[in-house]
Design an enzyme around this catalytic site. Sequence first.
Site, mmCIF file in Angstrom:
data_model
loop_
_atom_site.group_PDB
_atom_site.id
_atom_site.type_symbol
_atom_site.label_atom_id
_atom_site.label_comp_id
_atom_site.label_asym_id
_atom_site.label_seq_id
_atom_site.Cartn_x
_atom_site.Cartn_y
_atom_site.Cartn_z
ATOM 1 N N THR A 1 0.836 -1.195 0.000
ATOM 2 C CA THR A 1 0.000 0.000 0.000
ATOM 3 C C THR A 1 0.871 1.245 0.000
ATOM 4 O O THR A 1 1.722 1.415 0.871
ATOM 5 C CB THR A 1 -0.924 0.015 1.233
ATOM 6 O OG1 THR A 1 -1.725 -1.170 1.233
ATOM 7 C CG2 THR A 1 -1.832 1.231 1.222
ATOM 8 N N PHE B 1 3.925 -1.784 3.356
ATOM 9 C CA PHE B 1 3.694 -0.358 3.169
ATOM 10 C C PHE B 1 4.819 0.210 2.310
ATOM 11 O O PHE B 1 5.995 0.110 2.648
ATOM 12 C CB PHE B 1 3.583 0.353 4.519
ATOM 13 C CG PHE B 1 2.347 -0.048 5.260
ATOM 14 C CD1 PHE B 1 1.117 0.509 4.937
ATOM 15 C CD2 PHE B 1 2.398 -1.032 6.237
ATOM 16 C CE1 PHE B 1 -0.038 0.112 5.592
ATOM 17 C CE2 PHE B 1 1.251 -1.437 6.896
ATOM 18 C CZ PHE B 1 0.021 -0.865 6.570
ATOM 19 N N LYS B 2 4.436 0.786 1.179
ATOM 20 C CA LYS B 2 5.375 1.230 0.155
ATOM 21 C C LYS B 2 5.826 2.656 0.453
ATOM 22 O O LYS B 2 5.034 3.605 0.375
ATOM 23 C CB LYS B 2 4.704 1.136 -1.217
ATOM 24 C CG LYS B 2 5.649 1.291 -2.387
ATOM 25 C CD LYS B 2 4.903 1.017 -3.691
ATOM 26 C CE LYS B 2 5.858 1.036 -4.874
ATOM 27 N NZ LYS B 2 5.132 0.763 -6.142
ATOM 28 N N ILE B 3 7.117 2.797 0.746
ATOM 29 C CA ILE B 3 7.680 4.053 1.228
ATOM 30 C C ILE B 3 8.823 4.486 0.312
ATOM 31 O O ILE B 3 9.679 3.671 -0.043
ATOM 32 C CB ILE B 3 8.209 3.866 2.667
ATOM 33 C CG1 ILE B 3 7.067 3.448 3.611
ATOM 34 C CG2 ILE B 3 8.892 5.131 3.175
ATOM 35 C CD1 ILE B 3 7.551 3.001 4.975
#
Length: 393
Positions: free
Chosen positions: A153, A189-191
């Site tokens: 996400t 979680f895409k950072i």
Amino acid sequence: MSVVSLPASSSSSSSSSLVPASLPPPLQYFRRLISLAQQRRSFPRIFASTGLDADLSTEFDAVSRFSEIVPDTVIFDDFERFPPTAATVTSALLLGIASLPSTKFKSAIETALADTECSDKENIEERLSCFYSKALVNVGGELAKLVPGRVSTEVDARLAHDTLGIVRKVHDLLKLYNYIEIPSERILFKIPSTWEGIEASKLLESEGIQTHLTFVYSFAQAAAAAQAGSSVIQIFVGRIRDWSCNHSGDPEVEAARRKGDDPGLALVTSAYNYIHKYGYKSKLMAAAVRNKQDVFSLLGVDYIIAPLKILQSLKESITLPDEKYSFIRKLSPNSAMACNFREEELVRWDAASLSSGMGPAAKELLAAGLDGYVNQTRRVEELFGKIWPPPNV
């Protein structure tokens, strides 16, 4: 490596007689393919009356023995042809869903826009941000039902230089996933891989929250991400190559070119070797591959994200019995152990060393990626502002 392909048209009576007329078209295709192979190799083969020869496989089957191949696709493509094993929900995906007249994911966005917790917020920016987060999670939850692996996400790129802001946003998104009963082990979680993003990844991973660092264009970023314990590190092979074709002056890129190596593939290789030689837990993802040769050159990396046209070509290319083992694993933990790194590559990375270790290519490509994500997020929020409230709400 030779590939037997079926001609577009065929008029040979001797070969067509080997194809039983009663077989359905897919089996006729493969029987015809086998008969062509027999004629080329000139040795007798005996086949069962139904089914395909067990010795035949596709290039897709061959490369899948070494790396997990992930379709670079959106949800509107054919899931049956290339069932995705994992998925990513992004601002671009939300824009795609909202632009289509009808899709099963449309209700996920409409449900987000009908959320009273968001609509009750008087501050319009907070309201739109709330709608955006709810839409990401609702779509992510639907995707989690469709894929066996994890759903990544996107975290708001406007927070890319705010470590605590990223951590707070991830906590908020995780609460929303928990509310719709998607277990945390199914979520990444895409950072962005700024220094602040890498630090946020380190903090989140220490809590058991899985992170996916993106926009990695340099060894310094990859090594720092590995030291942070990031679950997935994503390198964009083709984008680095594109930059190198039109620019100069990046030491890392120039070093690869002097060796005769493609700079994007070289970065994946060095990052993989670093991770495995020094025992980091991170998985490496190669994205933005441009052709089948890229796939063959990356065999052994954990994940390869490939466009549908490349996957289709791999699926349609048949390997004969003496060819299906000719695919060679390019990256392996054993070969990584023999790799040597320079002293300056083995530092404990911090903000200063990361900044000096990133050359022009990484800095420019990272900035461009962030700008794209920020613009897409704003477009989503502007769209939500125009269509809110949705019909019947």
